[in-house]
Design a protein around this motif. Sequence first.
Motif, PDB file in Angstrom:
ATOM      1  N   GLU A   1       6.571   7.142   8.579  1.00 31.95           N
ATOM      2  CA  GLU A   1       7.794   7.328   7.799  1.00 31.95           C
ATOM      3  C   GLU A   1       7.462   7.740   6.367  1.00 31.95           C
ATOM      4  O   GLU A   1       8.147   8.555   5.762  1.00 31.95           O
ATOM      5  N   ALA A   2       6.367   7.165   5.845  1.00 27.36           N
ATOM      6  CA  ALA A   2       5.975   7.475   4.472  1.00 27.36           C
ATOM      7  C   ALA A   2       5.138   8.755   4.394  1.00 27.36           C
ATOM      8  O   ALA A   2       4.747   9.182   3.308  1.00 27.36           O
ATOM      9  N   GLY A   3       4.834   9.353   5.556  1.00 27.96           N
ATOM     10  CA  GLY A   3       4.038  10.581   5.566  1.00 27.96           C
ATOM     11  C   GLY A   3       2.572  10.364   5.240  1.00 27.96           C
ATOM     12  O   GLY A   3       1.890  11.276   4.798  1.00 27.96           O
ATOM     13  N   VAL A   4       2.087   9.148   5.479  1.00 28.49           N
ATOM     14  CA  VAL A   4       0.685   8.843   5.177  1.00 28.49           C
ATOM     15  C   VAL A   4      -0.126   8.802   6.468  1.00 28.49           C
ATOM     16  O   VAL A   4       0.202   8.049   7.384  1.00 28.49           O
ATOM     17  N   PRO A   5      -1.199   9.606   6.572  1.00 21.43           N
ATOM     18  CA  PRO A   5      -2.017   9.593   7.791  1.00 21.43           C
ATOM     19  C   PRO A   5      -2.716   8.251   7.994  1.00 21.43           C
ATOM     20  O   PRO A   5      -3.100   7.586   7.025  1.00 21.43           O
TER      21      PRO A   5
ATOM     22  N   ALA B   1       0.832  -1.205   0.000  1.00 26.10           N
ATOM     23  CA  ALA B   1       0.000   0.000   0.000  1.00 26.10           C
ATOM     24  C   ALA B   1       0.866   1.254   0.000  1.00 26.10           C
ATOM     25  O   ALA B   1       0.604   2.212  -0.740  1.00 26.10           O
ATOM     26  N   LEU B   2       1.920   1.234   0.813  1.00 27.74           N
ATOM     27  CA  LEU B   2       2.743   2.442   0.964  1.00 27.74           C
ATOM     28  C   LEU B   2       3.660   2.682  -0.233  1.00 27.74           C
ATOM     29  O   LEU B   2       4.255   3.754  -0.361  1.00 27.74           O
ATOM     30  N   GLN B   3       3.772   1.689  -1.127  1.00 27.03           N
ATOM     31  CA  GLN B   3       4.555   1.909  -2.354  1.00 27.03           C
ATOM     32  C   GLN B   3       3.757   2.693  -3.394  1.00 27.03           C
ATOM     33  O   GLN B   3       4.294   3.102  -4.411  1.00 27.03           O
ATOM     34  N   HIS B   4       2.452   2.859  -3.113  1.00 23.69           N
ATOM     35  CA  HIS B   4       1.611   3.639  -4.019  1.00 23.69           C
ATOM     36  C   HIS B   4       1.379   5.022  -3.407  1.00 23.69           C
ATOM     37  O   HIS B   4       1.540   5.194  -2.200  1.00 23.69           O
ATOM     38  N   PRO B   5       0.980   5.994  -4.229  1.00 27.18           N
ATOM     39  CA  PRO B   5       0.811   7.365  -3.706  1.00 27.18           C
ATOM     40  C   PRO B   5      -0.493   7.524  -2.936  1.00 27.18           C
ATOM     41  O   PRO B   5      -1.311   8.384  -3.253  1.00 27.18           O
ATOM     42  N   ILE B   6      -0.723   6.668  -1.936  1.00 26.05           N
ATOM     43  CA  ILE B   6      -1.980   6.737  -1.191  1.00 26.05           C
ATOM     44  C   ILE B   6      -1.965   7.915  -0.227  1.00 26.05           C
ATOM     45  O   ILE B   6      -0.913   8.322   0.266  1.00 26.05           O
TER      46      ILE B   6
END
Lengths: 375, 375
Positions: free
Chosen positions: A160-164, A135-140
């Motif tokens: 780390e990926a900046g995803v809420p 999931a985090l490899q995509h621009p979610i």
Amino acid sequence: MRTAICERLGVEFPLFAFSHCRDVVAAVTNAGGFGVLGAVAYSPERLDAELTWIDERVGGRPYGVDVLVPGRIDASALDLRAHLLDFVPDRHRDFVTHLLAKYGVNAPPQPLTAVADEFGRRVTGPGATALIDVALQHPIGLIASALGPPPPEMVAEAREAGVPVAALVGTVEHARRQVAAGADIVVAQGTEAGGHTGEISTMVLVPQVVDAVAPVPVLAAGGIASGRQMAAAMALGAEGVWCGSVWLTTEEAETSPALRRKLLAASSLDTVRSRSRTGKPARQLRSAWTEEWDSGQESPGPLGMPLQLLLAEGAMARIGVAADRGDAGALELVSYYVGQVVGQLDRVRPARDVVYEMISEFAAAVERLNGLTSS
Amino acid sequence: MRTAICERLGVEFPLFAFSHCRDVVAAVTNAGGFGVLGAVAYSPERLDAELTWIDERVGGRPYGVDVLVPGRIDASALDLRAHLLDFVPDRHRDFVTHLLAKYGVNAPPQPLTAVADEFGRRVTGPGATALIDVALQHPIGLIASALGPPPPEMVAEAREAGVPVAALVGTVEHARRQVAAGADIVVAQGTEAGGHTGEISTMVLVPQVVDAVAPVPVLAAGGIASGRQMAAAMALGAEGVWCGSVWLTTEEAETSPALRRKLLAASSLDTVRSRSRTGKPARQLRSAWTEEWDSGQESPGPLGMPLQLLLAEGAMARIGVAADRGDAGALELVSYYVGQVVGQLDRVRPARDVVYEMISEFAAAVERLNGLTSS
């Protein structure tokens, strides 16, 4: 619209669409909302393919993923997968056989859906991590966890990926726990919602959760399928809404024809909160399946999660095949997770039109409120 | 505020306060709302006295009466009154005796409350007519019927007196039936409400009822105890709100000290929809009483209405006396009708302040919605 959620997630209209169907996710995102793909039944490879498909269609507009990972990742469950169905007692297996015979369902056993296949994998450390990694490899723009507090691994990776990280809750207590565990957004879900749900209504739950977790933003879920209901949820203090049921009858949804007809015909009295589908209380269409398990004379009572889920999914796959070819008994049994808003769903529309109508009805509701108060 | 209801009933702020306490009714009416006296337990003489008391205090401001008359007036029930308690089976009588002993309630039998005394009278033609006659001799602005469609006699008399009739409903089907029976105003009450209630939540029910009975005005009930919740209800299309629970913890309410403490401490998870108090599903505080009747090993299961009501009222009168002197067992048993908003009630306030806070929070909620949408 201007809410903290809109700014943080780059969404125009804070309508979050939970769907297992990538077409719905892309359509809602492209219409100005925020699609969230429910990845419960996916392998990492399948999830990767689905998200790539979405990426190619939304032109950088925001969407998210809901991964339903367990709160605690249990490494000892590694060898559980092959044997999970062996734990189902004979009484329960026999009851399902009896039900299928009683209702004349003679479709052959279907390859057990991906749910059963994946469940074992996902309760393991490597399995859950693989889904989150994909999931985090995509621009979610959001990663959600539908059951229990998000596991620390997920929070750390998402940070780390900046995803809420969003988390669904049905009580104030759980909301506090989710925020303590690192949730950036709380989805307060009332009892009228479809799927796993608590006892407190949206009208009562949302303001309490808003006050308890402020300034963490809250989305309201449960009972919301129109612009008036969205305006009501925002009046309660929510910064946006999270809808699931309303997409089931859209053109894009992969809802089977038999189930779709049942959903369109159902009233708001036709749902029930039952353990018969997953082992935990989940709101769904009332059907011969829920009735037989919950009040049938011969019912052994539902098992816990995940055994009841596996048992039900296997039977429902066969029931679905028989229902779609029009078998009367199968049509009585067929059911799916849906909220009380099912009573409002009476025609098939493109998902885009649902979004546009909600935007326009929302504006009208706010204008009406203004008219009531202006002197 | 300007809604059709406000104009028709001459009320400034369409907040309807259902209470059995005349002090609450007068205070809400004097603060700009609309008090409604629940006259379920009153004789015609008592009702006359209560309404006279209110008349002397509200200076012509609008208030109403809720009479809970049965939909059909049964003349053959004339001789029922003396014998009603004789219909309670020994098993149920014994179970109550057992419960009181188990929880150490040794308060003497109390004179059975007015409910029991009046119930038989009111199911008769002369009894029901007498109550309605008394109510209509006062300058009331509304007469409400809480159970089933208003009887034709009530509608005819109210029409003649120019008094609008309101009726509570929990489904769209019932709303249509009430309007066909002559209701001028429909109160759509969600499952989260206290007292007799259905299964559909306020968020889902209100818009459906509004659309089904338009242009008949709809008040929303269930889950409303704050200005945000009132704004949400109005966004759903209601023309006002009907609140009951929030008044139980006001200074004016005749709530007993033990019950008041329990209400103030309860969370929104502490209510249950149970047949154990009246014989019909009614939401109330979860207590040893509801638990023992609904899931106790020895429970004979609740009787129907009115027998369960009589049985429960007799026991609750004794439990109340023991609870107020601090007996631990009685404190476990004591309960009352209350909605899920009980989780929001955490301090004792004058009823007037509740109204003022709702007015001010309502305005803030509408303003917040405007801020979200204005560009």
